[in-house]
Enzyme design. Sequence first.
Site, PDB file in Angstrom:
ATOM      1  N   ASP A  53       2.385  -0.577  11.726  1.00  0.00           N
ATOM      2  CA  ASP A  53       2.246  -1.891  12.364  1.00  0.00           C
ATOM      3  C   ASP A  53       3.458  -2.802  12.179  1.00  0.00           C
ATOM      4  O   ASP A  53       3.342  -4.016  12.299  1.00  0.00           O
ATOM      5  CB  ASP A  53       0.998  -2.605  11.817  1.00  0.00           C
ATOM      6  N   HIS A  75      -9.677   4.959   1.705  1.00  0.00           N
ATOM      7  CA  HIS A  75      -8.377   5.312   1.134  1.00  0.00           C
ATOM      8  C   HIS A  75      -8.062   6.797   1.202  1.00  0.00           C
ATOM      9  O   HIS A  75      -6.955   7.206   0.826  1.00  0.00           O
ATOM     10  CB  HIS A  75      -8.297   4.806  -0.312  1.00  0.00           C
ATOM     11  N   ARG A 115      19.191  10.855  -4.220  1.00  0.00           N
ATOM     12  CA  ARG A 115      20.180  11.930  -4.073  1.00  0.00           C
ATOM     13  C   ARG A 115      21.347  11.538  -3.172  1.00  0.00           C
ATOM     14  O   ARG A 115      22.485  11.920  -3.412  1.00  0.00           O
ATOM     15  CB  ARG A 115      19.479  13.200  -3.583  1.00  0.00           C
ATOM     16  N   THR A 141       4.240   2.493   5.752  1.00  0.00           N
ATOM     17  CA  THR A 141       2.843   2.070   5.821  1.00  0.00           C
ATOM     18  C   THR A 141       2.109   2.962   6.797  1.00  0.00           C
ATOM     19  O   THR A 141       2.616   3.245   7.893  1.00  0.00           O
ATOM     20  CB  THR A 141       2.705   0.603   6.248  1.00  0.00           C
ATOM     21  N   ASP A 190      -0.309   2.202   8.543  1.00  0.00           N
ATOM     22  CA  ASP A 190      -0.792   1.431   9.688  1.00  0.00           C
ATOM     23  C   ASP A 190       0.160   1.487  10.882  1.00  0.00           C
ATOM     24  O   ASP A 190      -0.254   1.195  12.010  1.00  0.00           O
ATOM     25  CB  ASP A 190      -0.998  -0.036   9.296  1.00  0.00           C
ATOM     26  N   ARG A 250      -5.665  -2.416   9.568  1.00  0.00           N
ATOM     27  CA  ARG A 250      -5.615  -3.890   9.576  1.00  0.00           C
ATOM     28  C   ARG A 250      -5.762  -4.403  11.012  1.00  0.00           C
ATOM     29  O   ARG A 250      -6.764  -4.158  11.660  1.00  0.00           O
ATOM     30  CB  ARG A 250      -4.327  -4.394   8.907  1.00  0.00           C
ATOM     31  N   ARG A 254       0.851  -5.483  -6.419  1.00  0.00           N
ATOM     32  CA  ARG A 254       0.997  -6.795  -5.784  1.00  0.00           C
ATOM     33  C   ARG A 254       1.571  -7.764  -6.814  1.00  0.00           C
ATOM     34  O   ARG A 254       1.310  -7.641  -8.012  1.00  0.00           O
ATOM     35  CB  ARG A 254      -0.353  -7.307  -5.295  1.00  0.00           C
ATOM     36  N   GLY A 307       0.814  -1.202   0.000  1.00  0.00           N
ATOM     37  CA  GLY A 307       0.000   0.000   0.000  1.00  0.00           C
ATOM     38  C   GLY A 307       0.853   1.260   0.000  1.00  0.00           C
ATOM     39  O   GLY A 307       1.892   1.316   0.651  1.00  0.00           O
ATOM     40  N   MET A 321      -8.600   2.842   9.001  1.00  0.00           N
ATOM     41  CA  MET A 321      -7.734   1.744   8.576  1.00  0.00           C
ATOM     42  C   MET A 321      -6.803   1.311   9.704  1.00  0.00           C
ATOM     43  O   MET A 321      -6.792   1.886  10.789  1.00  0.00           O
ATOM     44  CB  MET A 321      -6.925   2.169   7.345  1.00  0.00           C
ATOM     45  N   GLY A 349       5.845  -2.382   3.699  1.00  0.00           N
ATOM     46  CA  GLY A 349       5.464  -2.940   4.982  1.00  0.00           C
ATOM     47  C   GLY A 349       6.028  -4.332   5.210  1.00  0.00           C
ATOM     48  O   GLY A 349       6.960  -4.759   4.511  1.00  0.00           O
ATOM     49  N   ASP A 350       5.442  -5.068   6.163  1.00  0.00           N
ATOM     50  CA  ASP A 350       6.004  -6.369   6.527  1.00  0.00           C
ATOM     51  C   ASP A 350       5.962  -7.362   5.374  1.00  0.00           C
ATOM     52  O   ASP A 350       6.886  -8.162   5.190  1.00  0.00           O
ATOM     53  CB  ASP A 350       5.306  -6.933   7.762  1.00  0.00           C
ATOM     54  N   ALA A 355      15.344  10.866  -1.217  1.00  0.00           N
ATOM     55  CA  ALA A 355      16.526  10.758  -0.361  1.00  0.00           C
ATOM     56  C   ALA A 355      17.453   9.643  -0.844  1.00  0.00           C
ATOM     57  O   ALA A 355      18.684   9.807  -0.851  1.00  0.00           O
ATOM     58  CB  ALA A 355      16.104  10.512   1.084  1.00  0.00           C
TER      59      ALA A 355
END
Length: 319
Positions: A129, A249, A25, A125, A127, A171, A72, A11, A169, A102-103, A22
Amino acid sequence: MKKIAVLTSGGDAPGMNAAIRAVVRRGIYCGLEVYGVRHGYEGLINGDFQKMDLGSVGDIIHRGGTILRSARSELFKTVEGQHLALKSLNKVDIEGLIVIGGDGSFKGAGKLVEQGFPTIGIPGTIDNDIAGTEYSIGFDTAVNTVMEAIDKIRDTAYSHERICIIEVMGREAGDIALWSGLCSGAESIIIPEAPQNVEDIIIRIQQGQKRGKMHSIIVVAEGVCSGEDLKTIIKEKFNLETRVIVLGHLQRGGSPTAYDRMMASRMGAKAVDMLVDGEKGVMVGWRKCQLVHVPFDKAYEDKHKVNMADFYLARSLSI
């Protein structure tokens, strides 16, 4: 090391562009050629590379989303897909990869490391999380977006003396709900880490009504239940009029806050330095106000923990 690449996966989150900037550069500053991989791991398999220069990342630090796009990839989850990705990297002599995501993205990055390819992660992310880091890029912007929405919703809740349920949001993590609920003075906050029963919520609403408060805001994290399900329960059991607002979203979009831009810039530059120093299989994390190195397996195998002290603080302040 002469050539590195960067991709965004999973996401999107505000601040990803600042991190890409970053990386590019800092890489050029260190004498490296830097390539952007479009469409995440799917683009990695297909060899969708773009050589980046200073101008490639000009005027993007303020933009939400990701200029590299995200997608995905079911194929990358297979050994065949991973071999195709490595073949694409080797074809253009790329020697290191930085993954922003993310994870799930780090699980994929870990597969490349297992096959000997140097890879570094940057947590991105909304989240927040990811285990091993107290912060992930995009969280601050998302919380501010939700908070601003709740402030507006409270105005109409007051005018019509209604209960408003705000579904956010996250999760399985309650960070967005907790932070936005606490910072907007929500009467009830429902998160996966400490779910409340409906009776408790109603008691809090009734206590407010006894002192003349005829409107209430309930913030619920999507990992607990949907706002519509909660509305149905409240209506059937207590016959109270409620409205449900699903922010969806909207929470992912928008120009990143100063804090997200700062964290993305720090993490992006640090990821390049780590590759140059020969590190691999680690994520740039943020703990105790310092950048730290977190092994990928810690990032996606350990469980993220919400700050429960803030949850109880919110309860004590919303009486």
